[in-house]
Write a protein that holds these residues in place. Structure first.
Motif, PDB file in Angstrom:
ATOM      1  N   LEU A   1      10.383  76.436  55.091  1.00 15.95           N
ATOM      2  CA  LEU A   1      11.825  76.643  55.276  1.00 15.95           C
ATOM      3  C   LEU A   1      12.336  75.867  56.485  1.00 15.95           C
ATOM      4  N   ARG A   2      11.555  75.862  57.548  1.00 20.16           N
ATOM      5  CA  ARG A   2      11.959  75.133  58.753  1.00 20.16           C
ATOM      6  C   ARG A   2      12.118  73.640  58.443  1.00 20.16           C
ATOM      7  N   GLN A   3      11.161  73.100  57.700  1.00 20.45           N
ATOM      8  CA  GLN A   3      11.241  71.688  57.336  1.00 20.45           C
ATOM      9  C   GLN A   3      12.395  71.426  56.370  1.00 20.45           C
ATOM     10  N   LEU A   4      12.597  72.336  55.427  1.00 17.10           N
ATOM     11  CA  LEU A   4      13.663  72.170  54.445  1.00 17.10           C
ATOM     12  C   LEU A   4      15.034  72.176  55.124  1.00 17.10           C
ATOM     13  N   GLN A   5      15.234  73.100  56.056  1.00 13.59           N
ATOM     14  CA  GLN A   5      16.512  73.164  56.774  1.00 13.59           C
ATOM     15  C   GLN A   5      16.764  71.897  57.592  1.00 13.59           C
ATOM     16  N   TYR A   6      15.691  71.354  58.156  1.00 15.74           N
ATOM     17  CA  TYR A   6      15.838  70.174  59.018  1.00 15.74           C
ATOM     18  C   TYR A   6      16.135  68.912  58.200  1.00 15.74           C
ATOM     19  N   PHE A   7      15.436  68.776  57.067  1.00 13.74           N
ATOM     20  CA  PHE A   7      15.536  67.519  56.314  1.00 13.74           C
ATOM     21  C   PHE A   7      16.569  67.554  55.181  1.00 13.74           C
ATOM     22  N   TRP A   8      17.096  68.717  54.847  1.00 15.50           N
ATOM     23  CA  TRP A   8      18.031  68.800  53.724  1.00 15.50           C
ATOM     24  C   TRP A   8      19.235  67.861  53.883  1.00 15.50           C
ATOM     25  N   PRO A   9      19.928  67.851  55.030  1.00 16.56           N
ATOM     26  CA  PRO A   9      21.101  66.973  55.146  1.00 16.56           C
ATOM     27  C   PRO A   9      20.768  65.496  54.921  1.00 16.56           C
ATOM     28  N   VAL A  10      19.556  65.076  55.318  1.00 20.58           N
ATOM     29  CA  VAL A  10      19.173  63.671  55.177  1.00 20.58           C
ATOM     30  C   VAL A  10      18.678  63.362  53.767  1.00 20.58           C
ATOM     31  N   ALA A  11      17.815  64.235  53.253  1.00 22.86           N
ATOM     32  CA  ALA A  11      17.161  63.954  51.971  1.00 22.86           C
ATOM     33  C   ALA A  11      18.033  64.310  50.768  1.00 22.86           C
TER      34      ALA A  11
ATOM     35  N   ILE B   1      18.997  79.485  46.025  1.00 23.67           N
ATOM     36  CA  ILE B   1      17.583  79.224  45.796  1.00 23.67           C
ATOM     37  C   ILE B   1      16.817  80.514  46.083  1.00 23.67           C
ATOM     38  N   ASP B   2      15.603  80.647  45.512  1.00 23.51           N
ATOM     39  CA  ASP B   2      14.783  81.818  45.821  1.00 23.51           C
ATOM     40  C   ASP B   2      13.627  81.394  46.732  1.00 23.51           C
ATOM     41  N   PHE B   3      12.777  82.344  47.095  1.00 25.15           N
ATOM     42  CA  PHE B   3      11.716  82.061  48.065  1.00 25.15           C
ATOM     43  C   PHE B   3      10.718  81.026  47.544  1.00 25.15           C
ATOM     44  N   GLU B   4      10.411  81.078  46.242  1.00 26.71           N
ATOM     45  CA  GLU B   4       9.495  80.088  45.688  1.00 26.71           C
ATOM     46  C   GLU B   4      10.110  78.687  45.702  1.00 26.71           C
ATOM     47  N   ASP B   5      11.442  78.622  45.554  1.00 29.72           N
ATOM     48  CA  ASP B   5      12.124  77.323  45.607  1.00 29.72           C
ATOM     49  C   ASP B   5      11.963  76.653  46.968  1.00 29.72           C
ATOM     50  N   VAL B   6      11.839  77.463  48.010  1.00 31.84           N
ATOM     51  CA  VAL B   6      11.648  76.896  49.349  1.00 31.84           C
ATOM     52  C   VAL B   6      10.415  75.999  49.365  1.00 31.84           C
ATOM     53  N   LEU B   7       9.315  76.488  48.783  1.00 31.09           N
ATOM     54  CA  LEU B   7       8.098  75.679  48.715  1.00 31.09           C
ATOM     55  C   LEU B   7       8.256  74.512  47.744  1.00 31.09           C
ATOM     56  N   LEU B   8       8.864  74.781  46.574  1.00 30.95           N
ATOM     57  CA  LEU B   8       9.032  73.732  45.563  1.00 30.95           C
ATOM     58  C   LEU B   8       9.911  72.595  46.076  1.00 30.95           C
ATOM     59  N   LEU B   9      11.024  72.942  46.711  1.00 30.23           N
ATOM     60  CA  LEU B   9      11.945  71.914  47.195  1.00 30.23           C
ATOM     61  C   LEU B   9      11.344  71.115  48.344  1.00 30.23           C
ATOM     62  N   THR B  10      10.633  71.791  49.243  1.00 27.37           N
ATOM     63  CA  THR B  10       9.985  71.079  50.347  1.00 27.37           C
ATOM     64  C   THR B  10       8.943  70.115  49.809  1.00 27.37           C
ATOM     65  N   ALA B  11       8.148  70.576  48.841  1.00 28.92           N
ATOM     66  CA  ALA B  11       7.149  69.699  48.224  1.00 28.92           C
ATOM     67  C   ALA B  11       7.825  68.525  47.518  1.00 28.92           C
ATOM     68  N   GLY B  12       8.933  68.812  46.822  1.00 22.32           N
ATOM     69  CA  GLY B  12       9.650  67.757  46.116  1.00 22.32           C
ATOM     70  C   GLY B  12      10.185  66.685  47.052  1.00 22.32           C
ATOM     71  N   ILE B  13      10.751  67.109  48.193  1.00 18.31           N
ATOM     72  CA  ILE B  13      11.271  66.144  49.170  1.00 18.31           C
ATOM     73  C   ILE B  13      10.143  65.290  49.747  1.00 18.31           C
ATOM     74  N   LEU B  14       9.024  65.921  50.063  1.00 16.84           N
ATOM     75  CA  LEU B  14       7.887  65.169  50.627  1.00 16.84           C
ATOM     76  C   LEU B  14       7.319  64.179  49.609  1.00 16.84           C
ATOM     77  N   GLU B  15       7.349  64.531  48.332  1.00 21.72           N
ATOM     78  CA  GLU B  15       6.856  63.625  47.280  1.00 21.72           C
ATOM     79  C   GLU B  15       7.814  62.468  47.032  1.00 21.72           C
ATOM     80  N   ASP B  16       9.127  62.731  47.139  1.00 23.45           N
ATOM     81  CA  ASP B  16      10.125  61.729  46.746  1.00 23.45           C
ATOM     82  C   ASP B  16      10.599  60.847  47.893  1.00 23.45           C
TER      83      ASP B  16
END
Length: 702
Positions: free
Chosen positions: A94-104, A190-205
């Motif tokens: 979640l910490r990474q998702l919040q930080y990188f969401w505006p950019v990614a 988003i739900d709690f599982e989406d936090v992991l899915l979205l973070t993984a998706g951003i790191l992959e893409d």
């Protein structure tokens, strides 16, 4: 509190030291229950920081509960490594998702959905599916399982090994799953599982984001690695980016969350994925007595022996055989009761007895398979005037008195700089309901006092552990613990399900309701599910430091028909405790019981009441009836048993339990036939110990 590298390693045993001093490359620590895994990994991190190998700001330690993460941070602070990030997978993502969401992604991050049921109910209505709240909760669990297993609605239908649903067929569930996802998307949720899915998706893409994360974190530590899901493993591998600076810690025998997608495969196959990995085994158990550890080993070992007899069995890894480092304690108790109320009443009585002997209520727990079993124990403890806390009910830091206390500590002017933290906290909280003496009443007043007393005890503990600890430090610690829901100990017996007891320990543990249908649970139909139930009982046994009780009831209600049978898992434990199963003669070649073999009912030799527990049957008397044995002979036999056990290098109770020695001291047998008539002495025991026992009897009876 800063420590030198040498001081950090001091006090660790050889295996812990080996783990703590291995700072580079892949490391797998196989750590049995009570072997000090948290101690090993926190000392490893602190040693690496103090040695200059680790930058504390570039190491990420992940675990599975906020409480465990908070405990890890607290220990690291005490060891002089306060800057290390210790978080759950979700918190780190979640910490990474919040930080990188505006950019990614761009825009604002969606709101996190607290509960799925409301959105699922609306999705079901749109699809005109007939569902109730229970089936919606099941669907929510199924969605969570699908996501952590990396399954979309389409992928779910194509997967052969998916859990069965009670009220929905798989096609209808897949439609509901998709409708739920569409609703979330429309409402920017988003739900709690989406936090992991979205973070993984951003790191992959996004390679830029991935590079930045990998630059930030150079070393990783994963606790409870046996509970990693495919989604969490995917995220971990993205964090690593092909590097091997990874330390994992776990125990396959404590895998009890398979229903959430957890898989021990990643732990068991770690060496296959990382051929250069070092493996360290921690098997010295510092938590439990030899009697408790022996029972835990027997439970897992019995399943290992079964493996060869099963057809196409699931993988059962060779369990770690623990070695207790504590002094011997009392033999575990194994009892059977007429009904649930009788069982709960007996447990309440034993708790009161242990409390009289000096065991704090906060160091006792009653553990059961399902949350629905708690009501009987709540009622029995209330009737006995024993306070308790129900794990999983209102969170500690959500209680009104705790919030008031924290506010008072923040703003208080009663504490001066010369006053110790403990004295200052007492001064502040004395005006909010705390007193040196506990109130004699039960209910809300007592509960309030217990909450405040827990804060006082925590202040004393932290002040003793941390040099220069101030009230301001204490308030900051409380705020951090509140955010992580890392509650201090409350003075009261803990009532908890076996699943929620993972990671905890007590001086005395009562494992209740151990009958078929509850342990293993009725819906555990295949061998894989039954194996998980066995591991769950293993986790329960290894929560106990000194006193352990295992009990079951024949009927649910008083006067009900006794249809229940004790759990199959108790059979090897009964043998280990010397509680021989009653045997019946079988007619030659017929396979049927002999008509001359009568099933005898054990009764008290003093009052004639029917005996139900193993200990009572061995003693041939009720617990309330006076002893009839020769006390001098009993003590002489105990001394003989102790010396004999040292000679054999086995726990004393393995030879004969106290109850069996009492029966011997009462009946004073002199022949093999008379010895075989004593409960707890069978053919096998007679063959192994009979001659030595008869010699001891002859010496003391002459």
């Amino acid at each position: 509190m800063s420590s030198s590298p040498e001081e950090i390693l001091a006090g660790l045993d050889d295996e812990q030291r080996e783990a703590a001093s291995t700072l580079s490359g892949p490391l797998c620590i196989l750590a049995g229950a009570g072997t000090g895994k948290t101690r090993a990994i926190t000392h490893r991190i602190a040693y690496g920081v103090q040695s200059g190998v680790y930058d504390p700001h570039r190491l990420l330690a992940v675990t599975f509960t906020a409480r465990a993460a908070a405990e890890m941070r607290s220990r690291l602070t005490s060891l002089g490594a306060p800057g290390v990030q210790a978080r759950t997978f979700h918190a780190a993502a979640l910490r990474q998702l919040q930080y990188f969401w505006p950019v990614a992604i761009g825009g604002t991050i969606p709101q996190i959905l607290d509960h799925k049921v409301r959105i699922l109910a609306e999705a079901a209505k749109r699809l005109r599916l007939s569902t109730d709240r229970a089936s919606l909760r099941d669907a929510a669990s199924q969605i969570e399982w699908s996501k952590v297993t990396n399954l979309t609605p389409e992928g779910y239908l194509e997967t052969p090994d998916k859990p069965e649903l009670t009220d929905l067929d798989h096609q209808s569930f897949a439609r509901l799953y998709q409708a739920y996802e569409d609703l979330k998307h429309d409402r920017h949720l988003i739900d709690f599982e989406d936090v992991l899915l979205l973070t993984a998706g951003i790191l992959e893409d996004d390679e830029r984001v991935a590079a930045q994360v990998r630059q930030q974190y150079r070393h990783f530590v994963v606790d409870e690695y046996q509970d990693v899901s495919p989604l969490q493993q995917r995220l971990l591998e993205l964090w690593l980016g092909g590097r091997e600076e990874l330390c994992v810690v776990g125990d396959a025998a404590q895998t009890i969350y398979s229903f959430t997608g957890a898989k021990p495969d990643y732990l068991l196959n770690f060496r296959a994925r990382h051929p250069q990995a070092k493996v360290v085994k921690l098997i010295r158990d510092y938590r439990s007595t030899p009697e408790v550890v022996s029972l835990a080993n027997v439970l897992l070992g019995d399943r290992t022996r079964e493996q060869a007899r099963l057809k196409n069995p699931p993988v059962w890894p060779e369990p770690l055989e623990l070695i207790s480092q504590r002094e011997h304690g009392p033999a575990p108790e194994l009892t059977q009761h007429n009904d649930d109320d009788a069982e709960a009443g007996w447990i309440a009585t034993r708790i009161a007895e242990l409390a009289q002997e000096g065991v704090p209520l906060s160091e006792m727990a009653v553990l059961y398979r399902t949350n629905g079993q708690s009501q009987t124990f709540e009622q029995a403890l209330s009737q006995a005037g024993i306070s308790y806390q129900l794990r999983g009910s209102e969170r500690f830091f959500s209680r009104a008195e705790v919030r008031e206390a924290m506010a008072a500590l923040r703003t208080s002017s009663l504490v001066d700089d010369d006053e110790s933290v403990g004295e200052g906290v007492r001064a502040v909280l004395s005006s909010h309901g705390w007193s040196a003496q506990a109130p004699t009443t039960t209910g809300a007043v007592r509960e309030r006092w217990e909450s405040l007393a827990a804060l006082v005890a925590l202040a004393d503990q932290l002040a003793a552990e941390r040099e220069g600890f101030t009230l301001r430090d204490f308030v900051a610690e409380l705020q951090e613990r509140s955010a992580a829901q890392h509650a201090p100990t409350v003075e009261g017996v803990t009532l908890a399900s076996l699943h929620s007891a993972k990671g905890l320990e007590w001086d005395a543990v009562f494992l209740a309701g151990l009958c078929e249908g509850l342990m293993p649970i009725s819906f555990a139909q295949d061998q894989r599910a039954i194996d998980e139930e066995r591991r769950l009982l293993y986790v329960g046994i290894t929560r106990a430091r000194k006193y352990l009780s295992l009990s079951s009831a024949v009927a649910r209600h008083a006067g009900g028909r006794g249809k229940r049978t004790p759990s199959r898992f108790l059979k090897p434990l009964r043998r280990q405790l010397g509680l021989e199963e009653p045997t019946r003669k079988i007619l030659a070649s017929s396979g049927r019981p002999s008509p001359n073999a009568r099933k005898r009912t054990a009764v008290c030799a003093t009052c004639g009441e029917v005996l139900t527990s193993g200990a009572e049957i061995k003693r041939r008397r009720c617990a309330e009836c006076p002893a009839r044995y020769d006390e001098a002979l009993f003590e002489a036999l105990r001394q003989w048993r102790l010396e004999y056990s040292k000679e054999l290098e086995v726990p004393a109770f393995v030879i004969f339990t106290d109850a069996t020695l009492e029966a011997i001291a009462e009946l004073k047998p002199t022949s093999d036939d008379e010895l075989l008539g004593i409960p707890g002495i069978g053919e096998r025991k007679l063959e192994k110990h009979g001659e030595r026992l008869k010699a001891a009897l002859a010496e003391n009876l002459s």
